[in-house]
Write an enzyme that holds these catalytic residues in place. Structure first.
Site, PDB file in Angstrom:
ATOM      1  N   ASP A   1      -3.264  -3.865   1.365  1.00 26.38           N
ATOM      2  CA  ASP A   1      -2.852  -4.920   2.285  1.00 26.38           C
ATOM      3  C   ASP A   1      -4.026  -5.888   2.417  1.00 26.38           C
ATOM      4  O   ASP A   1      -5.139  -5.628   1.950  1.00 26.38           O
ATOM      5  CB  ASP A   1      -2.378  -4.368   3.633  1.00 26.38           C
ATOM      6  CG  ASP A   1      -1.426  -5.366   4.312  1.00 26.38           C
ATOM      7  OD1 ASP A   1      -1.377  -6.535   3.891  1.00 26.38           O
ATOM      8  OD2 ASP A   1      -0.728  -4.978   5.276  1.00 26.38           O
ATOM      9  N   TRP A   2      -3.773  -6.995   3.059  1.00 22.04           N
ATOM     10  CA  TRP A   2      -4.752  -8.091   3.108  1.00 22.04           C
ATOM     11  C   TRP A   2      -6.099  -7.609   3.668  1.00 22.04           C
ATOM     12  O   TRP A   2      -6.205  -7.306   4.855  1.00 22.04           O
ATOM     13  CB  TRP A   2      -4.207  -9.214   3.983  1.00 22.04           C
ATOM     14  CG  TRP A   2      -5.013 -10.466   3.950  1.00 22.04           C
ATOM     15  CD1 TRP A   2      -6.329 -10.602   4.329  1.00 22.04           C
ATOM     16  CD2 TRP A   2      -4.586 -11.755   3.527  1.00 22.04           C
ATOM     17  NE1 TRP A   2      -6.737 -11.893   4.168  1.00 22.04           N
ATOM     18  CE2 TRP A   2      -5.686 -12.628   3.671  1.00 22.04           C
ATOM     19  CE3 TRP A   2      -3.382 -12.267   3.050  1.00 22.04           C
ATOM     20  CZ2 TRP A   2      -5.615 -13.985   3.365  1.00 22.04           C
ATOM     21  CZ3 TRP A   2      -3.316 -13.616   2.752  1.00 22.04           C
ATOM     22  CH2 TRP A   2      -4.425 -14.454   2.901  1.00 22.04           C
TER      23      TRP A   2
END
Ligand code: BGC
Length: 742
Positions: free
Chosen positions: A281-282
């Site tokens: 994820d980011w």
């Protein structure tokens, strides 16, 4: 001479056909052999473009140079054929000409927006859900994008968590079916088709169990809960062929998912044999330092690659440290190679090596973004997502000949708000294609109907200055429609709320309008279950309209006036109060269950409220009524190699045609680990004309009776089972039981 030319031609043909007939794996291996370690790591790096950022973006003036040097594998948030082509051209200047992958969060539509995923789950209509994903994919692919970060399949029992709007609600069975349908819709017949995009199943895993519903918070759950409740939708998505997975921000039992070997290597790539790749994820690799799991980003890179995270979204941990870790012999090169091969394989499957600009056709982009068929389907899916919560005295459906209708509330004239969270802000289009609720009503009523409007109040502000105007308008009308709810950015990522009551003074507005004595219909627009007890107890008719997307106005009008008979059922329990959360229908009985709402003496209950949900899982009304009858089981005892055929009849006993979601629940009466008091195991959504009867059949097999035991084996146990057929989890119409025998 002639003979030699023929031999040469045959040889060339043989070589060409050999290279064409090489399998993707052979092509990947051949390419990998030519790559430097820097180029390999480049394939594992992903940067964001400038739009839609949900985290800190890498500020790097050398992005172009990096792409031209083959040091970047993927980008997210680059939209449209012009921009994707531009970046792809840079990649084509690199030594090995490995195409870039473009990813984007297409969560519920690209230009055409569909209901938010939680709303769409309320349709319980798997065909409709698949078709909305299909259209999203078609528009996305036509815009040069190869990959969407969807579906989000996190089961969630906590409506405080803002991201409930992105998933399919609280139930594992329903969630798994929907996960499967969404992946099928996004990926179409096969990857590489011009209208298909890669799905990315997220967030692996158990993100929806964040403690207290607080965004990005830790998760502390048993293995049993993980396997039984949270993992099955991921497995279903994988069974549907999902190309990629995204890991999650949370730690689970003390280990961040991004560095979690058990989840990614042992379960996903091991037991489940997943051949695609996992994107972080980011920034979640780098965040392992903040979690306190890695001492610096180098250690984070080590943990992530060891645990099976293949691509780094925007933390630059691989870019900055992976080569060094390999040089120091801390990370074996075969781990890096495996990750790179996974990424390259998908690029081949998408056909990007044959034509890197395959998805960059401006005519196709224009055609798909303006396809009227898409709006038509969006309207149908939106109608199917609206839940009729209350309809006393058959206030609904309304007549198109009503003389004067007052349409009141802060949502009435809004446009973009109908998209809800996670809509793509396309620069080149404005909001004219979104049908506001006001426009929808206008399109619907006859010329004899006068529509009046007052805003009444804002969504969150406390001012009641607009109340008087709203009351005056209501007094001039024959009836009132009130549209209230959450602002579109109050549910979504990083939108956890401790208080999920209707915001601002909106419920006071409902009270003020109710006091006029006019018949009222309330529309509640929201991204989560809200608490609105006064409204629920006092106004005669309520439609839960969530956020319905670009056709919201038309779909709401269709339901208000009976052109569509509502058929949706809640995919989450609605609490009476935040204090009841987590609230979910498939809980255990405890040793002292409350027998009824009023007796709370030494039983498992709160003493200060009714203990059931305000609206239960699976609940939703229709403009018609359904009778259930003739439940029959083909046998009362089954072995685990056998099945029981369950049949019943459902009759539409009302005056209009309608759809019903017939729900099958089971309870395992006694077992080595306690089973829920009631558990959804199957459902069918059927259409019935007025007075029509249909026979329905379900099959009970061993799979439906099995659960994860203490050794985490998925097995059934001998004994008695209750079988319940209902119109909701709290409205069981027919019951029987059977026994699993040796
Ligand atoms: C979200 C993901 C999303 C990613 C890229 C993150 O903040 O958690 O679900 O796909 O951003 O936008």
């Amino acid at each position: 001479m002639k003979q030699r030319i023929i031999t040469l031609l045959l040889l060339v043909t043989a070589i060409t056909s050999f290279s064409q007939s090489k399998t993707i794996d052979q092509k990947v291996e051949a390419l990998l052999k030519q790559m430097t370690i820097e180029e390999k790591i480049g394939q594992l790096n992903q940067y964001s473009g400038d739009s839609n950022a949900t985290g800190p973006i890498t500020i790097n003036p050398n992005k172009q140079t990096e792409i031209k040097s083959g040091l970047l594998g993927s980008m997210l948030n680059v939209l449209g054929v012009t921009y994707t082509r531009q970046y792809q051209e840079f990649a084509m200047q690199s030594r090995l000409k490995i195409p870039l992958l473009f990813g984007l969060d297409v969560i519920h539509g690209y230009k055409t927006t569909f209901p938010i995923p939680l709303a769409e789950a309320a349709s319980w209509d798997l065909n409709a859900i698949e078709s909305s994903a299909r259209i999203s994919a078609t528009e996305t692919a036509a815009n040069g994008i190869h990959w969407t970060f969807a579906p989000m399949v996190d089961i969630c029992r906590d409506p405080r968590w803002g991201r409930v709007m992105e998933g399919a609600g609280e139930d594992t069975y329903l969630g798994s079916k929907i996960a499967y349908a969404r992946v099928k819709g996004l990926q179409g017949e096969r990857l590489g088709d011009i209208n298909s995009v890669m799905a990315c199943v997220k967030h692996f895993a158990a993100y929806g169990a964040a403690i207290g519903g607080r965004e990005y918070n830790s998760v502390d759950i048993s293995d049993r809960a993980l396997w039984e409740t949270y993992l099955p939708p991921f497995k279903a998505a994988l069974d549907a062929g999902a190309a990629t997975f995204m890991n999650s921000f949370n730690d689970i039992n003390g280990i961040p998912s991004t560095g979690n070997k058990y989840l990614q290597r042992d379960i996903l790539k091991g037991k489940w044999n997943f051949k695609g790749f996992v994107v972080s994820d980011w920034g979640s690799m780098g965040e392992m330092v903040t979690h306190g799991y890695a001492k610096d980003k180098k250690e984070a890179a080590f943990s992530a690659i060891t645990a099976g995270s293949d691509m780094d979204m925007e933390s630059n941990s691989y870019r900055d440290h992976l080569a060094q870790l390999v040089k120091e012999n801390k990370v074996p090169i075969n781990l890096v190679d495996d990750a790179v091969k996974r990424v390259l394989r998908k690029k081949f499957e998408l056909g990007l090596f044959d034509d890197p600009f395959k998805f960059c056709n401006p005519e196709k982009e224009q055609k798909e973004l303006n396809n009227p068929e898409h709006a038509k389907i969006a309207r149908e899916v939106a109608e199917k997502s609206i839940v009729l919560l209350k309809n006393n005295n058959a206030v609904l459906p309304l007549s198109k000949e009503i003389k004067t209708i007052a349409f009141i509330g802060p949502m009435v004239k809004l446009k973009r708000a109908n998209h809800g969270f996670w809509a793509i802000d396309l620069k080149e289009v404005d909001s004219t294609y979104i049908v506001s609720q006001w426009e929808g009503l206008h399109n619907k009523v006859s010329q004899n109907t006068k529509l009046l409007y007052a805003k009444g109040c804002g969504i969150i502000d406390e001012s009641k200055a607009g109340f008087q105007e709203a009351i005056d308008v209501a007094n001039q009308a024959d009836m009132v429609i009130l549209s209230i709810g959450e602002r579109f950015d109050m549910s979504g990522e990083a939108k956890s709320r401790s208080n999920i009551h209707l915001p601002g003074v909106q419920e006071d507005l409902v009270k003020a309008i109710q006091a006029t004595g006019k018949p009222i219909v309330v529309l509640i627009n929201a991204g989560r279950p809200l608490v609105f007890n006064w409204t629920a107890d006092n106004v005669p008719a309520i439609l839960y309209t969530w956020w319905l997307g670009s056709e919201a106005g038309n779909a709401i009008a269709d339901v208000l006036f009976g052109d569509y008979n509502p058929s949706a059922k809640l995919p989450m329990s609605f609490p009476r109060d935040e204090g009841q959360i987590p609230i979910y229908y498939n809980h255990f009985n405890t040793g002292r269950p409350a027998q009824n709402q009023s007796n709370t003496n030494y039983v498992s209950a709160y003493i200060d409220l009714d203990n059931g949900p305000k609206f239960p899982f699976g609940y939703g009304l229709s403009y018609t009524t359904f009778q259930y009858s003739d439940l029959r089981l083909s046998k009362k005892k089954m072995k685990n190699t056998e099945t029981i055929e369950v049949t019943l009849k459902v009759t539409n006993s009302g005056e209009v045609k309608g759809e019903e979601v017939v729900q099958l629940y089971l309870r395992d009466k006694a077992s080595s680990l306690i089973r829920p008091i009631i558990e959804l195991k199957d459902f069918q959504k059927i259409k019935l004309n007025s007075k029509e009867t249909k026979s329905i059949q379900f099959t009970i097999d061993n799979q439906k009776l099995s659960f994860y035991n203490q050794k985490l084996e998925y097995k059934s146990e001998l004994g008695e089972f209750d079988l319940m057929i209902g119109s909701s989890s709290a409205d069981i119409r027919l019951k029987d039981n059977f026994e699993l025998v040796k």
